[in-house]
Each structure stands twice: as structure tokens, then as C-alpha cells.
Design a protein around this motif. Structure first.
Motif, PDB file in Angstrom:
ATOM      1  N   PHE A 148       9.253   4.120  -3.565  1.00 47.12           N
ATOM      2  CA  PHE A 148       8.320   2.989  -4.048  1.00 47.12           C
ATOM      3  C   PHE A 148       9.030   2.725  -5.591  1.00 47.12           C
ATOM      4  CE2 PHE A 148       4.609   1.574  -6.792  1.00 47.12           C
ATOM      5  CZ  PHE A 148       4.046   0.738  -6.117  1.00 47.12           C
ATOM      6  N   ARG A 196       0.344   1.267  -4.604  1.00 47.47           N
ATOM      7  CA  ARG A 196       1.052   2.458  -4.118  1.00 47.47           C
ATOM      8  C   ARG A 196       0.290   3.388  -3.271  1.00 47.47           C
ATOM      9  NH1 ARG A 196      -0.097   6.885  -5.739  1.00 47.47           N
ATOM     10  NH2 ARG A 196      -1.496   6.218  -7.247  1.00 47.47           N
ATOM     11  N   ILE A 254       0.114   2.112   0.248  1.00 44.85           N
ATOM     12  CA  ILE A 254       1.748   2.406   0.752  1.00 44.85           C
ATOM     13  C   ILE A 254       1.965   3.935   1.114  1.00 44.85           C
ATOM     14  CG2 ILE A 254       4.014   2.491   0.393  1.00 44.85           C
ATOM     15  CD1 ILE A 254       3.868  -0.090  -0.977  1.00 44.85           C
ATOM     16  N   GLN A 307      -0.271   4.764   4.142  1.00 45.93           N
ATOM     17  CA  GLN A 307       0.386   4.233   5.520  1.00 45.93           C
ATOM     18  C   GLN A 307       1.686   5.067   6.022  1.00 45.93           C
ATOM     19  OE1 GLN A 307      -0.094   1.366   7.551  1.00 45.93           O
ATOM     20  NE2 GLN A 307      -2.128   1.036   6.526  1.00 45.93           N
ATOM     21  N   ALA A 358      10.001   0.304  -0.667  1.00 48.75           N
ATOM     22  CA  ALA A 358       9.056  -1.001  -1.350  1.00 48.75           C
ATOM     23  C   ALA A 358       9.543  -1.293  -2.586  1.00 48.75           C
ATOM     24  CB  ALA A 358       7.684  -0.468  -1.134  1.00 48.75           C
ATOM     25  N   GLY A 400      -0.520  -3.957  -0.179  1.00 46.28           N
ATOM     26  CA  GLY A 400       0.205  -2.516  -0.027  1.00 46.28           C
ATOM     27  C   GLY A 400       0.439  -2.318   1.710  1.00 46.28           C
ATOM     28  N   GLU A 401      -0.816  -2.676   2.201  1.00 49.78           N
ATOM     29  CA  GLU A 401      -0.807  -2.438   3.666  1.00 49.78           C
ATOM     30  C   GLU A 401       0.049  -3.219   4.377  1.00 49.78           C
ATOM     31  OE1 GLU A 401      -4.037  -3.682   7.183  1.00 49.78           O
ATOM     32  OE2 GLU A 401      -4.737  -2.913   5.440  1.00 49.78           O
ATOM     33  N   ALA A 452       3.878  -1.761   3.673  1.00 45.64           N
ATOM     34  CA  ALA A 452       4.009  -0.608   4.467  1.00 45.64           C
ATOM     35  C   ALA A 452       4.028  -1.072   5.700  1.00 45.64           C
ATOM     36  CB  ALA A 452       2.678   0.312   4.197  1.00 45.64           C
TER      37      ALA A 452
END
Length: 335
Positions: A64, A78, A81, A84, A120, A296-297, A300
Motif C-alpha cells: 500500500f 488503507r 484494503i 479485505q 495498491a 478501498g473495498e 482491494a
């Protein structure tokens, strides 16, 4: 020494099933997963990350990389992520490039050398050369928030022109015409797009923009403070100010308070993005909010798909654009 073979024997499954449970637990049935987890606990088995990396050709780490982790917006992304990634057997290695493209590039190269599974990235680089660097990068990358044109990578972000279009239209409807805009760094995707939203909306309303009221705050609190001070010490100060992100918006409110200005009685204020405890800030700032959790979802999910699915890995890059939400506070008023 306990091995994965011991776990498989006790759980009554194959070694490959244990491996799948360790790396992608959601792909294993609940009953089987429960037996494997019980066997792991009973045997005291511990995964050897080095051996796992050698066996798979990549590690169980996801990178990340962000330009400014002190910004709460990136912290929310963050966190999602990380959640997940953990659900799929990955841990997240977090790095802050401090807004430096050279440091960001070095971080990416170091992560690739460690055979990290995927990254990411909220990039701070831009331009054709940096796009080529990202395009040729071997490790899967999903960009979020910031986009580099020509990089040919998946991108997850918000409709950035719309964020400032909404705020500008709101201020115009309240009768404001002398509106200042504190922008992010020129060349960055979000900064250019948000500035475009402001300029296009003013033009559509037939309002000339005073170029001296459009200034760059670097997406930092320090930069926002400096530019807000410059705007508010003018004799012909603006009647309203838009901060292109939350750091600069908060800095502008701080300057108003330091200088004894009342908000919104003397100057109205609006900004992009929320902050923690915004409901206890006086006045509550009018803002457009991005859905950081959803960003973020999506980032990820897309990255994990690229890592684990050959079909997804072969797909052309896609953009996932979310619509931001307007929150009217008490920091704007009618002239």
C-alpha cells in the motif's frame, strides 16, 4: 518440526487444500476450513513466509503506497484494503512516499524485488515517462485516488470534476461571484480534475475568474495555511474559498480564526473530503465527501482478483468511478 503435511493428515484433507485455506480461505468450504484451522491450532503449525514465497513465486504481502498517510482519507482506504487482504490470507505492507515521485518509484522497485503479490497505489508521479514505468511494471498494480494517464492500470476513484462542480454551484446559488480556489499540485490527476470542475462551472455561469484567486496549496495543511493567509490579507479578499482537499480546507478555517474572521459571516468556506470529528468543528464545514470505504473495498477486490485469477489478470484495465456526496454545513451563507 510440524509441517503442512501433518496439518493435512490431521484435518483429513490434501496438502493443496491446506495451502488453499492458508492463502485464500474464502475459497474453502466452512466445514473444511474449520477442520484445517483446528488442525493448525492442535499441531502448532506456523507458516514459513520465506518458503511460502519460494513455493508460490510471490509473497503473501500486498503493498500500500500513498503520498500522505497523515491525511485521514487515505487512512480510511488503507483500513479497508487491510481488512479485505486479511480475509484472503494477505498482509499489507504500508509505505508513505511523502509526495515524492522519486521515493515512490524506489518504494515500488523495492517491493517488486521482494516479490510482493500486488500493490495498491495512490501515485504522486505523472507524465509520459512515469506512465511507461508503471505500464512496464511486472507486479500487479491497482491505482486509487490518483491516476496516471497511459499507465494502463486499473483505477478506482471518484468523479473529481463533480466534487468541485457541486461546491462551486452551491456557492454561486448563494450569490457568491468572487470565489477563491486553493488547488492541489499541478499535474496530479485529482488536482487538475478538481480545478477543471471549478473553472468549467464558473465559465458555464458566465462568471469571470480572477486568476489571482486561484492558487496552489499542495494538498498539505502548511500549503493551505500559506495560501489562505495570502487570500485573506488582500484588500479585495474573496467572499468564499474552496479548499480542494480536507487538509487545505481545515487550514483555511484555522487562518480565519487566527485573523478574527467569522465564518461564514465574513467569508464562506467549502472543501472536498470529510475529517474525523467534523460534527464538532465550529462551524461545520460544507463539503463534498468521497466514499473512502467503498474506494478501498473496490481497490482491494480488483487487486486480489488480478493476483489470484488468471482470467482477471488477463482483462484490460478498467476505471471504477464513484459519485461523491454533498454535505451542507454551516460554513457557507447567502450574500
Amino acid at each position: 518440526m510440524t509441517t503442512i503435511r501433518d496439518v493435512a493428515r490431521l484435518a483429513g484433507v490434501s496438502i493443496s487444500t491446506v495451502s488453499l485455506a492458508l492463502n485464500s480461505p474464502k475459497r474453502v468450504g466452512a466445514e473444511t476450513l474449520d477442520r484445517i484451522q483446528h488442525a493448525i491450532k492442535s499441531t502448532g503449525y506456523r507458516v514459513d513466509p520465506v518458503a511460502q514465497t519460494l513455493a508460490r513465486g510471490r509473497s503473501s504481502l500486498i503493498g500500500f503506497v500513498s503520498a500522505n498517510l497523515s491525511n485521514m482519507f487515505f487512512g480510511d482506504i488503507r483500513r479497508e484494503i487491510e481488512h479485505q487482504a486479511l480475509d484472503h490470507g494477505y498482509f499489507v505492507l504500508i509505505a508513505d512516499s511523502s509526495g515524492r515521485a522519486d521515493l515512490e518509484r524506489a518504494l515500488l522497485e523495492r517491493m517488486e524485488a521482494q516479490k510482493i503479490a500486488g500493490i495498491a497505489l495512490a501515485t504522486n508521479g505523472h507524465g509520459a515517462e512515469y506512465a511507461a514505468f508503471l505500464r512496464d511494471f511486472k507486479t500487479p498494480i491497482v491505482m486509487f485516488d490518483q491516476k496516471v494517464e497511459g499507465a494502463e492500470r486499473d483505477f478506482v476513484g471518484s468523479d473529481n470534476p463533480l466534487t468541485t462542480t457541486i461546491l462551486t454551484e452551491h456557492l454561486l446559488q448563494l450569490g457568491h461571484r468572487r470565489i477563491a480556489f486553493i488547488s492541489g499540485p499541478s499535474g496530479l490527476h485529482t488536482a487538475d480534475e478538481r480545478l477543471k470542475g471549478f473553472m468549467d462551472t464558473m465559465a458555464a455561469a458566465g462568471v469571470d475568474v480572477d486568476p489571482s484567486l486561484v492558487t496552489e496549496g499542495g494538498y498539505t495543511r502548511t500549503g493551505g495555511h500559506t495560501q489562505a493567509m495570502r487570500l485573506l490579507t488582500r484588500r479585495d479578499r474573496p467572499t468564499a474559498i474552496i479548499g480542494a482537499n480536507n487538509m487545505m480546507g481545515l487550514a483555511t478555517l484555522q487562518v480565519m480564526q487566527e485573523m478574527g474572521f467569522r465564518c461564514p459571516e465574513d467569508v464562506s468556506l467549502a472543501m472536498v473530503d470529510d475529517v474525523p470529528w467534523s460534527t464538532v468543528i465550529t462551524p461545520r464545514i460544507t463539503m463534498v465527501v468521497q466514499d473512502a470505504q467503498k474506494l478501498g473495498e473496490l481497490a482491494a477486490q480488483r487487486l486480489l482478483a488480478r493476483i489470484s485469477s488468471p482470467e482477471a489478470a488477463a482483462e484490460p484495465p478498467q476505471d471504477f468511478i464513484l459519485t461523491p456526496r454533498f454535505v451542507r454545513g454551516e460554513s457557507t451563507r447567502r450574500l
